[in-house]
Write an enzyme that holds these catalytic residues in place. Sequence first.
Site, short mmCIF file in Angstrom:
data_model
loop_
_atom_site.label_atom_id
_atom_site.label_comp_id
_atom_site.label_asym_id
_atom_site.label_seq_id
_atom_site.Cartn_x
_atom_site.Cartn_y
_atom_site.Cartn_z
N LYS A 115 0.86 -1.06 -0.05
CA LYS A 115 0.02 0.04 -0.08
C LYS A 115 0.83 1.22 0.03
O LYS A 115 1.22 1.95 1.00
CB LYS A 115 -0.91 0.00 1.32
CG LYS A 115 -2.39 0.69 0.87
CD LYS A 115 -3.19 0.24 2.11
CE LYS A 115 -4.58 1.33 2.07
NZ LYS A 115 -5.44 1.25 0.57
N GLU A 132 -7.69 -3.26 -10.44
CA GLU A 132 -8.41 -2.43 -9.14
C GLU A 132 -8.82 -1.27 -9.55
O GLU A 132 -8.23 -0.70 -10.71
CB GLU A 132 -7.40 -2.66 -7.89
CG GLU A 132 -6.06 -1.84 -8.42
CD GLU A 132 -5.08 -2.15 -7.15
OE1 GLU A 132 -5.31 -2.89 -6.26
OE2 GLU A 132 -3.80 -1.73 -7.72
#
Lengths: 275, 275
Positions: free
Chosen positions: B140, B172
């Site tokens: 992340k 995504e």
Amino acid sequence: MICFINNSFVPYRDATLHISDVGLQRGFGIFDYFISVNGAIPFFDDYLNRFYLSAEKLNLKVPFDRGDLKKKIYHLLNENKLAITGVKLLLTGGFADDLYTPTDPNFLIINIPVPNYSDTYSDGIKLLLLDYVRYLPEVKTTFYLPALSLLPELKRIGALETLYHHKGIVYETTRANFFIIKNGVLITPSEGILKGITRKHVLKVARLQMKVEERIVKLDEIFDSDEIFITGTSKHILPVVNIDGKIIANGRPGTITNKLAQDFKAYYQDQIDKK
Amino acid sequence: MICFINNSFVPYRDATLHISDVGLQRGFGIFDYFISVNGAIPFFDDYLNRFYLSAEKLNLKVPFDRGDLKKKIYHLLNENKLAITGVKLLLTGGFADDLYTPTDPNFLIINIPVPNYSDTYSDGIKLLLLDYVRYLPEVKTTFYLPALSLLPELKRIGALETLYHHKGIVYETTRANFFIIKNGVLITPSEGILKGITRKHVLKVARLQMKVEERIVKLDEIFDSDEIFITGTSKHILPVVNIDGKIIANGRPGTITNKLAQDFKAYYQDQIDKK
């Protein structure tokens, strides 16, 4: 030493930004970097052109026009009284309550020491390959995470930077442009790269003495080239003798590279003397 | 409101970092984000697992072990007395004299308002396509520049987020995982994505009632699917009815999606009640 943040000159040691800056929170920022030598800034307008172009590509508004910006930069140089210094301009997406949505940009000007590559010219440097292509490569974004995460590995093998490649094509190194010489022809990637200011002027000098090709460069070609070097604002022309553990040619800086580096040095000195 | 920086709790309005932070200067940072509801943090350990994993992948050391970190987070929640709040953990490469080389990490914990998507559930949302794949997608990282530079365009067309795709494969969205339903089968990308915590638990709930496939999803398939939704920490399950101007199915949230969203809501509430 002082630096400039938004509209104030402040001591560098006290220079902070609120943590809601989206440059910090979301990697949304652009920058540029150039060198001042005794008050002269070689290729100053080229750097500023690129900085304004980077900002425009991301819809970030530079808070000063070029005339004002130059004044701020010269004021900083006068105050800090550094004979040779790097100048970094940084523009981020501003402070965001939601830590996400860009607002009015934050703008910084910082003096930083110029890295010294002088031990590396005579022996040449090593590069490490990395499968990566920058997003919006023509924009000088702040995203260096792919290369920074490899720094421990670079240190271990004594490499200076990573060379980006993808699907058999080479692009640029982390902080420099990439050149090969084969049969007396100078070849450098044309696309998927940041258009370096040193690259531009090295090509100008090179065109006076050899054939130059700006085109797609394949990974296969580089290991078969006669000489390799990289160019950058602090590096000028830096010979490459080893990529990913493979020795280039005879493992020594090439003669054409050395000649070009000398010619570029004279051309660069001219820029300083003109001032 | 207070936040936590390195080893101190400080008022959020005064929370600053020195500009030499390499998260700001070079986009070198990771983060995580979860929600606290009346002191309960659903899936808390999943989020912390991912945060420590992100740090490890970039050789960044989280300055606290999990027990200490939880204490700091609960202390912050107690002090700020917010019934429902987002909690953001941010870890950067630290302060660097050369504005480049990571040093000891800077670590922040920040309470931020939870975005409210409640008007969007009944009508569904629009997405915009973007040819992009995240670097180290399982980590992340803070790099959101590609999507942020498109925010003006998103606003113009009323889209919520961009959907990343490359060479015919979808991955995504900017801040969510992506799912399609075709002939009663729930399908979601398996690779090149951040492994969302909400994704994980939605899959768990879904597996009790339908066939689930985690696999490569082609761009072609999505326009031929019966229903589409995205999942995220703040979004839970959010129906998608339009991608790049193309209407999905009948342009309304699907019945399977709505059923799954209700089931997930109950499952999520259980997590809160368990506390």
